[in-house]
Design a protein around this motif. Structure first.
Motif, PDB file in Angstrom:
ATOM      1  N   GLN A  82       0.596   5.803  -1.461  1.00  0.00           N
ATOM      2  CA  GLN A  82       1.809   5.039  -1.241  1.00  0.00           C
ATOM      3  C   GLN A  82       2.958   5.875  -1.811  1.00  0.00           C
ATOM      4  O   GLN A  82       3.350   5.741  -2.973  1.00  0.00           O
ATOM      5  CB  GLN A  82       1.730   3.673  -1.944  1.00  0.00           C
ATOM      6  CG  GLN A  82       2.956   2.781  -1.765  1.00  0.00           C
ATOM      7  CD  GLN A  82       3.368   2.638  -0.327  1.00  0.00           C
ATOM      8  OE1 GLN A  82       4.257   3.339   0.132  1.00  0.00           O
ATOM      9  NE2 GLN A  82       2.720   1.729   0.388  1.00  0.00           N
ATOM     10  N   ARG A  91      -4.982  -2.293  -5.887  1.00  0.00           N
ATOM     11  CA  ARG A  91      -5.122  -1.401  -4.740  1.00  0.00           C
ATOM     12  C   ARG A  91      -4.738  -2.093  -3.438  1.00  0.00           C
ATOM     13  O   ARG A  91      -4.084  -1.512  -2.575  1.00  0.00           O
ATOM     14  CB  ARG A  91      -6.565  -0.884  -4.650  1.00  0.00           C
ATOM     15  CG  ARG A  91      -6.968   0.020  -5.808  1.00  0.00           C
ATOM     16  CD  ARG A  91      -8.353   0.616  -5.574  1.00  0.00           C
ATOM     17  NE  ARG A  91      -8.753   1.489  -6.668  1.00  0.00           N
ATOM     18  CZ  ARG A  91      -9.444   1.088  -7.728  1.00  0.00           C
ATOM     19  NH1 ARG A  91      -9.847  -0.186  -7.824  1.00  0.00           N
ATOM     20  NH2 ARG A  91      -9.762   1.933  -8.683  1.00  0.00           N
ATOM     21  N   GLU A  92      -5.144  -3.330  -3.311  1.00  0.00           N
ATOM     22  CA  GLU A  92      -4.846  -4.069  -2.083  1.00  0.00           C
ATOM     23  C   GLU A  92      -3.352  -4.313  -1.943  1.00  0.00           C
ATOM     24  O   GLU A  92      -2.805  -4.225  -0.821  1.00  0.00           O
ATOM     25  CB  GLU A  92      -5.600  -5.405  -2.094  1.00  0.00           C
ATOM     26  CG  GLU A  92      -5.565  -6.148  -0.768  1.00  0.00           C
ATOM     27  CD  GLU A  92      -6.186  -5.362   0.374  1.00  0.00           C
ATOM     28  OE1 GLU A  92      -5.679  -5.492   1.510  1.00  0.00           O
ATOM     29  OE2 GLU A  92      -7.162  -4.621   0.137  1.00  0.00           O
ATOM     30  N   VAL A 141      -4.092   4.788  -4.511  1.00  0.00           N
ATOM     31  CA  VAL A 141      -3.726   4.445  -3.135  1.00  0.00           C
ATOM     32  C   VAL A 141      -2.578   5.343  -2.705  1.00  0.00           C
ATOM     33  O   VAL A 141      -1.619   5.553  -3.468  1.00  0.00           O
ATOM     34  CB  VAL A 141      -3.315   2.963  -3.023  1.00  0.00           C
ATOM     35  CG1 VAL A 141      -2.831   2.644  -1.614  1.00  0.00           C
ATOM     36  CG2 VAL A 141      -4.466   2.063  -3.425  1.00  0.00           C
ATOM     37  N   LYS A 195      -1.545  -1.224  -0.456  1.00  0.00           N
ATOM     38  CA  LYS A 195      -1.857  -0.734   0.878  1.00  0.00           C
ATOM     39  C   LYS A 195      -0.863  -1.247   1.906  1.00  0.00           C
ATOM     40  O   LYS A 195      -0.280  -2.304   1.752  1.00  0.00           O
ATOM     41  CB  LYS A 195      -3.286  -1.146   1.270  1.00  0.00           C
ATOM     42  CG  LYS A 195      -4.345  -0.382   0.473  1.00  0.00           C
ATOM     43  CD  LYS A 195      -5.747  -0.789   0.870  1.00  0.00           C
ATOM     44  CE  LYS A 195      -6.782   0.001   0.078  1.00  0.00           C
ATOM     45  NZ  LYS A 195      -8.162  -0.406   0.411  1.00  0.00           N
TER      46      LYS A 195
END
Length: 853
Positions: free
Chosen positions: A788, A849-850, A786, A853
């Motif tokens: 970030q 992953r969530e 991801v 985000k």
């Protein structure tokens, strides 16, 4: 002549005014023509058997630098940078002619061919000057001083950099490329030399006074900076992003006009900016830029990797040399683009207008940007890697005396090499024409009909998704798409094999700790994001090489530093930890860095209540290794870039030994380069006796500055280890450069990365459990999948902060600080934490992953 001007940056007014005043006292004038000298035999150093095949051999034959060795058979009586040359200049009271370049520099080759290989020019230099050659890649600290001078007096700079100095190494006149005769609005090199000699002989006292004045102003400008009261906030980032967006080229991508440099730290910052401010327009600008560069001639369409820059605004005709530092940063940028693009809706550009119009298409899970990142890294592994793991520095632009000859093609060549079907597809795809698209105007007899490969008419992917954009319209031809791909693949395979039989450009095979640190980070992160084991193997092998060839640990001749020891820790913990995290507060004090009465270096570390003080020496990282030998140079960028790379390798593996080495590098870097009084890091160590100035590099150009990289790397390391002694120098450095961040952010885009990271508490992804287990590896890849940029990834073992060590894996007996209960399932888990607060642990990749985000 646009090719040779390589970078321009703002010049402090304090320097500019003083030097222009000095130059008004005497100004070089260009006559209409120059006379020719009689060809005369020149006596130079010629003492070895190898010189039998050369008319001349000078003392540069003793050196290891590929650039210096290129000049070893010039009739010029070159010296390397050092006391031998300095002593001769002082003894004979001759001016110094300093020429700085690098082995893959095209215009350095041109000037050598036109001037330094000419006996009459060499005779004049040998009679009137002490001539010194410097490899700017080995000695960026020397280059920085004299480049600043030339930029201040001329408004621009580049290589070759040619500067005239007094015997005490103070500059008084300089420039970049000088032609052999009057052209391009420049005086001839010979006329420059003659006027310098006349001025030195007839107005010596004025020259000396001018040089002293210039030196004083340079010294003030480079050493008087102090931390300002400028408040750094998110608005600093917002204004910088808006400024960068204004420079965006909507037709061709990138920022500004010709010549166009990737300067990866700027687009990488705009992706951070897009994430922070939810600016989809900024993200599209960078994806368009990545598309355009990947399709352009700046990208080696057959062999992979990127050239240094394009001479035009379209990314079409490159300056063909390939630099390790460019490709390391571009690999990181394309990994960023890959993560940013996943699942997003983009628009296929309209080829005629360059605007992002057209059919909406979904970027596939395996994006084209990941393919480009692999393309770069595979090129490095194939062509730029030492068998033992180090990475070479660069490949030249020239081969057989012609720029780009290795890379370019004529239409006739391809029609003979390929089948008619392959040729038709390839000619459309690459836009091959009889006239070609490149002429080397720097060569007296340029090759005709040369085509730089660039994607003019892109094919659609067999799965219907677009490839990186080209310069013409893509075609949708149904069943013929797969056949076109097969034909193009076959053609490219034949072309690559045929090209491999050509004479390759010169390879600069020196191995630099700084650039290897950048590439180490790229390979480590590519493994973390893409999951390919060969990239991890390359990173581990590279680090082993650097540690063996260029690193001397503290116990083997390093500098002694004072370290506080915490009695409560075990001996093993004391070895890895300097002090107990969590006990640092506002009342903590710092030991002043410097040399103790006993001659030991004192490392600026917290001195907490109840802590004893022990001694341990810091290690030493040398800068260059080549042909079995390392140099003795100490440079901030070597430590900073290596530190950044090792931290990324730790985040990709969670190996405690890598974190230990990162800590050792950070301690040594702070001890040797940090300015305790004003903040910021000096480019060179305090014992560098061959420099007239000690400066702080403050410009993120083709390479980021040591200050910028050190600041972000220390902030990350502080977040991983909970060590305030790493965080405080970073904060002081941001304060030192606050005005620059506010007023000229385009000069420090990488430092904006550090500011972005510092402004908020970083998101910590703690993977508790055995990092070698298959499940831990899955969770690691999920954490890195991801985009970030302000996260850190760490384990719960080794020299991590105390809080991370309290987070148990599933099955451990200790309760979690999150729920008060230990997890019920066995195996590694992920904690997503901000500060001391964590969300409940998870073993689910999708949840990881969530959360990010």
């Amino acid at each position: 002549m646009g090719k040779h001007t390589v970078y321009v940056r703002p010049v402090p007014d304090e320097i500019r005014g003083g030097i222009f005043f000095a130059r008004r006292r005497w100004r070089l004038r260009w006559p209409r023509a120059t006379g020719n000298c009689t060809k005369t035999s020149i006596t130079t150093l010629s003492t070895n058997a190898a010189s039998a095949s050369h008319a001349y051999t000078n003392r540069l034959a003793r050196e290891k630098s590929p650039y210096l060795l290129q000049h070893a058979h010039n009739p010029v009586d070159w010296f390397a940078w050092g006391e031998e040359a300095f002593g001769k200049a002082r003894a004979e009271q001759k001016p110094v002619f300093l020429s700085i370049g690098y082995s893959t520099c095209h215009w350095c080759h041109v000037m050598e061919r036109e001037s330094f290989e000419r006996e009459e020019t060499a005779k004049f230099l040998n009679e009137h000057f002490v001539s010194i050659k410097v490899d700017r890649e080995e000695r960026p600290d020397v280059d920085k001083i004299y480049m600043t001078f030339v930029q201040s007096t001329t408004g621009s700079g580049g290589w070759p950099l040619n500067v005239f100095l007094t015997p005490d190494l103070k500059p008084f006149f300089g420039g970049t490329y000088f032609p052999p005769d009057h052209r391009y609005g420049r005086g001839s090199f010979r006329s420059v030399l003659e006027q310098i000699v006349n001025v030195w002989r007839e107005r010596h006292s004025e020259v000396a006074a001018s040089a002293d004045e210039i030196h004083t102003r340079l010294e003030v400008a480079t050493s008087s900076a102090t931390a300002s009261n400028q408040l750094l906030t998110v608005e600093t980032l917002r204004r910088a992003g808006a400024l960068f967006k204004e420079a965006y080229d909507p037709q061709h991508g990138g920022f500004g006009g010709a010549p166009k440099f990737p300067q990866p730290s700027q687009p990488a910052f705009l992706l951070r900016y897009a994430k922070r401010f939810h600016d989809d327009e900024a993200a599209k600008m960078i994806l368009h830029t990545c598309d355009a560069m990947a399709a352009g001639g700046i990208h080696d369409q057959l062999g992979g990797g990127f050239a240094r820059y394009s001479v035009d605004a379209e990314w079409l005709v490159p300056h063909f040399e390939k630099m390790l530092y460019d490709n390391a940063q571009l690999a990181q940028l394309y990994l960023d683009a890959h993560l940013v693009s996943e699942g997003r809706v983009t628009r296929t550009p309209d080829s005629a207008s360059g605007n992002r119009e057209g059919l909406v298409k979904l970027v596939p899970p395996e994006s084209p940007y990941a393919e480009v990142a692999r393309d770069i890294l595979d090129y490095v592994l194939r062509d730029m890697a030492h068998p033992d793991g180090g990475f070479y520095s660069a490949e030249d632009a020239d081969s057989e005396g012609h720029e780009g000859k290795f890379y370019c093609w004529t239409r006739a060549e391809l029609s003979k090499l390929l089948s008619p079907e392959e040729f038709n597809v390839t000619a459309r795809y690459f836009g091959i024409t009889e006239k070609g698209n490149f002429v080397d105007h720097s060569h007296p007899t340029p090759l005709a009909g040369q085509n730089v490969l660039n994607v003019v008419e892109p094919l659609s992917r067999p799965d219907g998704h677009p490839l990186p954009i080209g310069r013409g319209e893509g075609r949708e031809r149904g069943a013929s798409v797969s056949n076109d791909h097969a034909l193009l693949a076959s053609a490219k395979k034949k072309m690559f094999a045929a090209r491999a039989k050509r004479i390759r450009p010169h390879l600069d095979d020196k191995i630099l700790a700084s650039w290897n640190g950048l590439m180490l980070g790229a390979f480590a992160r590519a493994y973390a994001v893409l999951g390919e084991e060969k990239y991890l193997a390359a990173a581990e092998k590279n680090l082993a090489f650097v540690r063996e060839k260029l690193w001397v640990s503290g116990g083997d001749g390093g500098l002694s530093v004072a370290l506080p020891l915490t009695p409560a820790l075990s001996p093993g913990e004391r070895e890895n930890r300097i002090q107990s995290p969590g006990k640092l507060g506002a009342e903590s004090s710092l030991v002043t860095a410097g040399i103790s009465e006993g001659g030991d270096w004192l490392f600026p570390l917290p001195k907490g209540e109840g802590q004893g003080e022990g001694k341990r020496s810091v290690g030493t990282l040398f800068h260059r290794w080549r042909d079995g030998e390392r140099d003795s140079v100490q440079l901030l960028e070597a430590y900073a870039f290596q530190l950044d790379g090792v931290i990324q390798l730790y985040e990709a593996t969670l190996e405690p030994k890598h974190l230990d080495f990162a800590i050792a590098l950070a301690e040594a870097m702070v001890a040797k380069f940090y300015d305790m009084e004003n903040g910021g890091f000096w480019q060179s160590s305090s014992d560098a006796k061959d420099l007239i100035l000690r400066v702080k590099d403050d410009y993120d150009g083709a390479e980021p500055s040591g200050n910028s990289v050190a600041t972000l790397a220390l902030l990350k390391l502080a977040a991983i280890t909970d060590r305030e002694d790493f965080k405080k120098p970073s904060e002081a450095t941001l304060r030192l450069f606050a005005t620059r961040l506010e007023k000229t952010p385009q000069a420090v885009p990488y430092m904006l990365h550090a500011l972005d990271f510092w402004l908020e508490e970083p998101r910590r992804v703690v993977i508790a459990g055995d990092p070698h287990s298959a499940k831990a590896r899955e969770l690691l890849h999920a954490a890195h999948s991801v985009y970030q940029p302000d996260k850190i990834v760490l384990g719960n073992n080794g020299a991590v902060g105390e809080f991370a060590r309290t987070l148990p894996a599933c099955g451990d007996e200790a309760p979690t600080p999150v729920s008060g209960r230990r997890p019920t399932k066995e195996g590694p888990v992920v904690y997503f934490c901000t500060g001391k607060a964590c969300q409940p642990p998870t073993q689910d990749d999708a949840t990881v992953r969530e959360m990010l985000k």
